[in-house]
Design a protein around this motif. Structure first.
Motif, PDB file in Angstrom:
ATOM      1  N   UNK A  10       0.849  -1.194   0.000  1.00  0.00           N
ATOM      2  CA  UNK A  10       0.000   0.000   0.000  1.00  0.00           C
ATOM      3  C   UNK A  10       0.886   1.247   0.000  1.00  0.00           C
ATOM      4  N   UNK A  11       1.052   1.824  -1.174  1.00  0.00           N
ATOM      5  CA  UNK A  11       1.872   3.020  -1.312  1.00  0.00           C
ATOM      6  C   UNK A  11       0.960   4.192  -1.652  1.00  0.00           C
ATOM      7  N   UNK A  12       0.356   4.740  -0.607  1.00  0.00           N
ATOM      8  CA  UNK A  12      -0.686   5.751  -0.781  1.00  0.00           C
ATOM      9  C   UNK A  12      -0.153   6.988  -1.484  1.00  0.00           C
ATOM     10  N   UNK A  13       1.097   7.355  -1.201  1.00  0.00           N
ATOM     11  CA  UNK A  13       1.638   8.592  -1.756  1.00  0.00           C
ATOM     12  C   UNK A  13       2.366   8.381  -3.078  1.00  0.00           C
ATOM     13  N   UNK A  14       2.369   7.153  -3.594  1.00  0.00           N
ATOM     14  CA  UNK A  14       3.021   6.862  -4.868  1.00  0.00           C
ATOM     15  C   UNK A  14       1.976   6.846  -5.981  1.00  0.00           C
ATOM     16  N   UNK A  15       1.973   7.836  -6.869  1.00  0.00           N
ATOM     17  CA  UNK A  15       0.937   7.892  -7.912  1.00  0.00           C
ATOM     18  C   UNK A  15       1.192   6.932  -9.074  1.00  0.00           C
ATOM     19  N   UNK A  16       2.436   6.410  -9.191  1.00  0.00           N
ATOM     20  CA  UNK A  16       2.805   5.655 -10.383  1.00  0.00           C
ATOM     21  C   UNK A  16       2.434   4.186 -10.236  1.00  0.00           C
ATOM     22  N   UNK A  17       1.158   3.911 -10.473  1.00  0.00           N
ATOM     23  CA  UNK A  17       0.613   2.564 -10.293  1.00  0.00           C
ATOM     24  C   UNK A  17       0.412   1.836 -11.616  1.00  0.00           C
ATOM     25  N   UNK A  18       0.697   2.488 -12.730  1.00  0.00           N
ATOM     26  CA  UNK A  18       0.615   1.847 -14.040  1.00  0.00           C
ATOM     27  C   UNK A  18       1.960   1.965 -14.732  1.00  0.00           C
ATOM     28  N   UNK A  19       2.322   0.909 -15.485  1.00  0.00           N
ATOM     29  CA  UNK A  19       3.577   0.991 -16.198  1.00  0.00           C
ATOM     30  C   UNK A  19       3.452   0.362 -17.571  1.00  0.00           C
ATOM     31  N   UNK A 373       7.548   5.902  -2.042  1.00  0.00           N
ATOM     32  CA  UNK A 373       7.221   5.067  -3.189  1.00  0.00           C
ATOM     33  C   UNK A 373       8.395   4.218  -3.620  1.00  0.00           C
ATOM     34  N   UNK A 374       8.108   2.994  -4.075  1.00  0.00           N
ATOM     35  CA  UNK A 374       9.135   2.063  -4.526  1.00  0.00           C
ATOM     36  C   UNK A 374       8.673   1.481  -5.859  1.00  0.00           C
ATOM     37  N   UNK A 375       9.313   1.873  -6.957  1.00  0.00           N
ATOM     38  CA  UNK A 375       8.896   1.459  -8.297  1.00  0.00           C
ATOM     39  C   UNK A 375       9.686   0.220  -8.711  1.00  0.00           C
ATOM     40  N   UNK A 376       9.044  -0.927  -8.650  1.00  0.00           N
ATOM     41  CA  UNK A 376       9.711  -2.197  -8.921  1.00  0.00           C
ATOM     42  C   UNK A 376       9.316  -2.671 -10.311  1.00  0.00           C
ATOM     43  N   UNK A 377      10.301  -2.824 -11.198  1.00  0.00           N
ATOM     44  CA  UNK A 377      10.002  -3.251 -12.561  1.00  0.00           C
ATOM     45  C   UNK A 377      11.243  -3.673 -13.325  1.00  0.00           C
ATOM     46  N   UNK A 403      10.997   1.756 -19.234  1.00  0.00           N
ATOM     47  CA  UNK A 403       9.672   1.616 -18.621  1.00  0.00           C
ATOM     48  C   UNK A 403       9.064   2.996 -18.431  1.00  0.00           C
ATOM     49  N   UNK A 404       7.813   3.129 -18.855  1.00  0.00           N
ATOM     50  CA  UNK A 404       7.046   4.343 -18.614  1.00  0.00           C
ATOM     51  C   UNK A 404       6.180   4.111 -17.388  1.00  0.00           C
ATOM     52  N   UNK A 405       6.352   4.928 -16.367  1.00  0.00           N
ATOM     53  CA  UNK A 405       5.570   4.839 -15.138  1.00  0.00           C
ATOM     54  C   UNK A 405       4.531   5.947 -15.183  1.00  0.00           C
ATOM     55  N   UNK A 406       3.259   5.569 -15.028  1.00  0.00           N
ATOM     56  CA  UNK A 406       2.185   6.548 -15.201  1.00  0.00           C
ATOM     57  C   UNK A 406       1.314   6.656 -13.954  1.00  0.00           C
ATOM     58  N   UNK A 407       0.765   7.842 -13.785  1.00  0.00           N
ATOM     59  CA  UNK A 407      -0.154   8.122 -12.678  1.00  0.00           C
ATOM     60  C   UNK A 407      -1.462   7.373 -12.947  1.00  0.00           C
ATOM     61  N   UNK A 408      -1.789   6.401 -12.090  1.00  0.00           N
ATOM     62  CA  UNK A 408      -2.958   5.556 -12.291  1.00  0.00           C
ATOM     63  C   UNK A 408      -4.260   6.332 -12.321  1.00  0.00           C
ATOM     64  N   UNK A 409      -4.428   7.275 -11.396  1.00  0.00           N
ATOM     65  CA  UNK A 409      -5.660   8.059 -11.356  1.00  0.00           C
ATOM     66  C   UNK A 409      -5.792   8.938 -12.596  1.00  0.00           C
TER      67      UNK A 409
END
Length: 433
Positions: A10-19, A373-377, A403-409
């Motif tokens: 649960x990374x509430x403050x990490x907006x990058x939930x899509x890649x 936030x921790x962007x694992x990919x 890798x393109x990391x995108x704001x899920x919302x």
């Protein structure tokens, strides 16, 4: 030993939930350079659509730079300069993806490129410092410097540049030729020998200040106009400097753990990637105000400042992490009992000292870096990244991937908007007012 911070799913403050994973390279992707708001080199759009593949070098790329047209009246023309270990520099046209020209007259690897947009010239640094115009005419160059050559360049005011040559910092000035030609002369103005080891990173803070970092963890703040030393920091790893950090027991310090790999800055602070850690150096206070000594499991290769007091860092361990610089809530200082000292006449002096210390403590904010936030990919070292604001992040790695990391919302809102537009076009959506 200090352990690396972890963060849960649960990374509430990490907006990058899509890649979006972009596959296409057959070797390490070392560099990215932003062309405009939506495009970046090795020529991918933020949508992941491949625009061009640029083939021309036979060895690894060592430097890359963007050279934009300086003429406001003409259509914006973007050129990309790439230097390689094959001792060539290639100029590419961003619009067509074609190779404009190749320069093959270098006697050694070109390790760095810098564009002086205002003068409409670009510089290449290797065993020599060379000055070129847009047509790739060699305007002037220095004599052979050292076998090690120039490893980094930064632009300074008054037509000057600072070049890192081993442990020396050499200031060069470009002077226009006396004749009517468009030629330039490059003059060595000064040599600064304050560093004890090789200079690895340079960053310009503003027109008044630039900063250098070395292999043994030295950070020096310089005046960009007269090139005098304003401040320095050389004890990043010393736990006594950072009392809030749990000390580590070590017999010796590995150079890789103290090496200043990368620097970035804003008007207020310099952010340094030192070994596995991240340090925030305040330019006004002239001291480190926050740090994460073990931000990653391996060396931090690249850091950048984001809006809202956030940082992004990437590492040899393949991770990309988001940090937020926050102010720590301070407890009020406890008064020191003065009874004993009053017996000897020291009570008043001690009370005044205690009040002064308390006032200093209250006026000096304490900061810390929190992992948000921790962007694992990626599966291998992440070399660098680009930040595109609301469009997201692009990272490149030794695993051959971008890798393109995108704001899920943000992406969800765009998809919903697209869906509503299609329904409206097909007449399936009745809008009621």
């Amino acid at each position: 030993k200090s352990s690396v911070q972890t963060i849960g799913e649960e990374q509430i403050q990490n907006p990058y939930t899509e890649l979006l994973v972009l596959k296409g390279h057959q070797d390490i992707v070392r560099f990215l350079v932003q062309i405009d708001d939506c495009r970046y080199e090795i020529a991918f759009q933020i949508t992941g659509e491949k625009l061009f593949e640029l083939h021309g070098h036979t060895h690894k790329i060592t430097a890359i730079a963007l050279f934009s047209s300086s003429d406001v009246s003409e259509e914006k023309n973007h050129l990309i300069l790439t230097a390689s270990a094959d001792r060539t520099v290639i100029v590419w046209d961003c619009t067509s993806g074609r190779q404009v020209q190749k320069v093959s007259c270098f006697h050694s690897t070109v390790k760095c490129l810098t564009v002086l947009q205002r003068l409409d010239v670009w510089l290449s640094g290797g065993s020599d410092l060379c000055v070129w115009n847009r047509k790739l005419d060699l305007l002037c160059k220095t004599s052979h410097l050292t076998d090690a050559g120039i490893s980094a360049l930064v632009e300074l005011p008054k037509n000057c540049v600072a070049a890192a040559v081993g442990r020396e910092l050499i200031i060069f000035r470009l002077v226009a030729s006396n004749d009517e030609s468009e030629g330039w002369n490059v003059l060595e103005v000064k040599r600064l020998v304050d560093h004890q080891d090789n200079i690895l990173s340079l960053v310009s803070v503003n027109d008044l200040t630039f900063v250098t970092g070395s292999h043994v963890g030295e950070l020096i703040v310089w005046d960009a106009l007269d090139w005098t030393k304003q401040a320095s920091e050389c004890n990043f790893w010393d736990s006594s400097i950072h009392p809030d950090v749990q000390p580590e027991i070590k017999l010796s310090q590995s150079p890789n753990e103290t090496s200043v790999q990368h620097l970035t800055s804003d008007e207020e602070c310099v952010f340094a990637a030192v070994g596995k850690g991240i340090y925030v150096y305040n330019l006004q206070m002239k001291r480190v105000i926050a740090c994460q000594r073990t931000a990653h499991d391996s060396s931090v290769l690249h850091i950048e400042r984001l809006p809202n007091r956030q940082l992004i860092s990437c590492s040899e361990d393949g991770s990309v992490r988001i940090w937020e610089l926050r102010e720590k809530q301070q407890l009020p200082a406890e008064p020191v009992p003065t009874g004993f000292f009053s017996m000897w006449g020291f009570g008043r002096a001690n009370k005044q000292a205690n009040q002064a210390a308390k006032k200093m403590q209250e006026n000096t904010p304490v900061y810390f870096l929190e992992l948000v936030g921790d962007l694992i990919g990626h599966s291998s070292a992440v070399q660098m990244f680009l930040y595109f604001g609301e469009l997201g992040l692009a990272t490149c790695s030794a695993d051959h991937l971008i890798i393109l990391w995108k704001d899920g919302e943000h992406e969800s809102r765009l998809r919903s908007l697209t869906l509503f537009q299609k329904l409206a076009q097909n007449g399936d959506l009745q809008l009621k007012f």
